[in-house]
Design a protein around this motif. Structure first.
Motif, PDB file in Angstrom:
ATOM      1  N   PRO A   1       0.801  -1.237   0.000  1.00  0.00           N
ATOM      2  CA  PRO A   1       0.000   0.000   0.000  1.00  0.00           C
ATOM      3  C   PRO A   1       0.830   1.281   0.000  1.00  0.00           C
ATOM      4  O   PRO A   1       0.458   2.251  -0.658  1.00  0.00           O
ATOM      5  N   LEU A   2       1.945   1.271   0.702  1.00  0.00           N
ATOM      6  CA  LEU A   2       2.763   2.479   0.736  1.00  0.00           C
ATOM      7  C   LEU A   2       3.813   2.480  -0.375  1.00  0.00           C
ATOM      8  O   LEU A   2       4.629   3.389  -0.452  1.00  0.00           O
TER       9      LEU A   2
ATOM     10  N   LYS B   1      10.652  -2.311   0.645  1.00  0.00           N
ATOM     11  CA  LYS B   1       9.345  -1.755   0.934  1.00  0.00           C
ATOM     12  C   LYS B   1       9.556  -0.326   1.414  1.00  0.00           C
ATOM     13  O   LYS B   1      10.495  -0.059   2.163  1.00  0.00           O
TER      14      LYS B   1
ATOM     15  N   ASN C   1       9.478   2.727   3.560  1.00  0.00           N
ATOM     16  CA  ASN C   1       9.351   2.892   5.004  1.00  0.00           C
ATOM     17  C   ASN C   1       8.977   4.333   5.266  1.00  0.00           C
ATOM     18  O   ASN C   1       9.778   5.132   5.695  1.00  0.00           O
ATOM     19  N   ARG C   2       7.773   4.692   4.937  1.00  0.00           N
ATOM     20  CA  ARG C   2       7.358   6.081   5.043  1.00  0.00           C
ATOM     21  C   ARG C   2       7.008   6.382   6.485  1.00  0.00           C
ATOM     22  O   ARG C   2       6.134   5.764   7.047  1.00  0.00           O
TER      23      ARG C   2
END
Lengths: 170, 352
Positions: free
Chosen positions: B267-268, B347, B349-350
């Motif tokens: 999703p991110l 992925k 990592n916001r």
């Protein structure tokens, strides 16, 4: 010779700002605390040899420790494709949606560490390029080059394309 | 609003409301770490002693690349009173000029591009105070601006978006002469540098300002820098990311290779981070569509940074993706002569 009381006084007075600098580098308050404590640990080991004001030394150690933290080791190439979510990421999505600088913050997060460090030292710590160079152990020319690359990359970040928030380079 | 102001405001905003740290715990925590570091240093010293003894009996091979051809004259050539190189960043100067601020505050060059992948470089022989800037116009259109100091600052020409800018906004036509005009400006507070009038007031010093337009040249025509006699051990540029999907290191996978990984778009989003410590080229593709073609041109450690892999970032490339979709990311490296690069696919990592 400095002692434990002086060290504690230093931490009480100066570490909050250093913590904020660490956050701008790591983008995570918990990681920032870890980075700060690592820098303070190295400063504590060098404490008897430090000049009257330890802050420049601690800042230097903090930024250089950050710049040299390596990515986690990967022991194989097998991609899993499915990875566990970090539970603490989700709740900030709403904040991002209403934060007008969220895209710029994200774009800064996509910069290589050294480029990000140069921007933080310039625009948060307000250091001159000569001071940044001395702190990072690089030439002034490299500082300018890294800043230039960082700003150029931010200007061209697709997430910022519809709202050009940056003008000019340096 | 200038970049300086935007970034200052951003950093101030992000650090506002910082959590209050427990000073007692912070002191205690740092001293625990100090004890751990001290233990590691003692153990490491013993290990280094062992390595030193072992190395004494190892025959050190000749350094690879050491006997490469001596520096080509082309890579030492300069223009504009020696302030700008003829070759930089994979390109060659199309046109250049320099001027002294005591004599004038405006100067123009004419260039005829054959590609839109252009880069504008600026430098000064002394650091100009930051309230003065060099503002550019292209064919009379307000373009870009920046401060001027020792060391070359350049706009990037590698990301495709510049093509639309030069053609659509500045009216540059391939094969036709175009004009780049540099002006010294002193923007008022809050004024965009591009809109500021040419500054004709007093300056503290007489600055020599040099500027140029660069265009890529065929690799065969580009004088790649020779491998330095002394090269620091390769260490990847630090990046920040979440969990890794795949990580490729040239030392393990080969100096020039193609690697792919398939993942479910989270999703991110995901990202690709590139690092290089030698000249060479990376091409990154998603489901067969190239999204980045980036080259390193130096032996210094350099990194591209995170390439965002999410629906918004990839839409300009014609990719219509959504979270939950399976995508294949392909990395191809070429032109490297040393195994000094790494790529991470991770992925995003916001974090706020």
């Amino acid at each position: 010779m400095a002692d434990r009381a002086e060290f504690a006084a230093f931490v009480a007075g100066r570490s909050p700002r250093l913590h904020r600098t660490a956050f701008l580098l790591t983008r995570d308050w918990a990681l920032a605390e870890d980075l700060l404590q690592t820098a303070l640990a190295k400063a504590w080991l060098a404490w008897p040899r430090l000049e009257a004001d330890p802050e420049p030394y601690v800042r230097k150690v903090l930024v250089n420790t950050y710049a040299t933290w390596w990515r986690r080791k990967w022991r194989g190439e097998t991609p899993t494709g499915e990875l566990p979510d970090r539970a603490d990421l989700r709740h900030d999505d709403v904040l991002h949606a209403v934060d007008s600088r969220g895209d710029l913050w994200d774009a800064v997060g996509r910069l290589p560490r050294r480029q990000r460090a140069v921007l933080v030292l310039r625009y948060y710590e307000d250091l001159s390029d000569a001071q940044v160079a001395e702190l990072l152990g690089i030439s002034v020319g490299t500082v300018k080059s890294q800043a230039s690359k960082a700003l150029a990359k931010l200007r061209l970040d697709p997430a910022l394309a519809t709202a050009p928030v940056l003008n000019g380079g340096s | 609003m200038s970049a300086d102001t935007e970034l200052r405001d951003l950093f101030a905003q992000r650090t506002d409301g910082a959590p209050r740290g427990d000073v007692v715990e912070r002191v205690a925590g740092s001293q625990r770490k100090a004890r751990a570091i001290r233990r590691q240093r003692i153990a490491g010293g013993a290990a280094l002693t062992v390595l030193a003894v072992a190395a004494a009996v190892v025959v050190v091979p000749g350094l690879p690349g050491r006997d490469r051809a001596t520096d080509l004259p082309a890579d030492k050539q300069t223009v504009a009173h020696g302030l700008l190189p003829v070759y930089r960043g994979g390109g060659k100067v199309l046109a250049a000029a320099d001027f002294r601020t005591a004599a004038t505050r405006i100067s123009s060059i004419t260039f005829t591009p054959t590609t839109y992948v252009l880069s504008v470089a600026t430098t000064c022989d002394k650091d100009m105070p930051s309230d003065y800037m060099v503002s550019y116009e292209v064919n009379g259109h307000e373009a870009m601006a920046g401060s001027c100091s020792i060391g070359v600052s350049a706009s990037s020409a590698q990301w495709g978006q510049d093509r639309a800018m030069w053609q659509a906004e500045y009216g540059v036509t391939l094969g036709q002469p175009a004009t780049l005009t540099a002006r010294i400006v002193r923007p008022a507070k809050g004024e965009e540098p591009r809109h500021a009038a040419t500054y004709d007031g007093a300056l503290d010093k007489d600055y020599r300002v040099a500027f140029a337009v660069y265009q890529p040249v065929p690799l065969a025509d580009y004088p790649l820098p020779s491998k330095p006699a002394h090269l620091d051990p390769w260490q990847p540029v630090g990046h920040d990311h979440g969990s890794l999907y795949a990580s490729y290191d040239a030392a393990r996978v080969g100096t020039n290779t193609t690697r792919s990984t398939t993942l479910t778009l989270p999703p991110l989003g995901a990202q690709v981070d590139l690092s290089a410590g030698a000249p060479g080229r990376f091409v990154v593709a998603v489901d067969g569509t190239t999204i980045l073609d980036w080259s390193s041109w130096t032996w210094d450690s350099d990194g591209f940074g995170g390439i965002a892999l999410d629906p918004t970032a990839l839409a300009p490339y014609g990719l219509r993706l959504k979270a939950g979709q399976r995508i294949t990311v392909t990395i191809t490296t070429s032109r490297f002569t040393e195994p000094r690069w790494s790529v991470d696919v991770s992925k995003t990592n916001r974090v706020r």
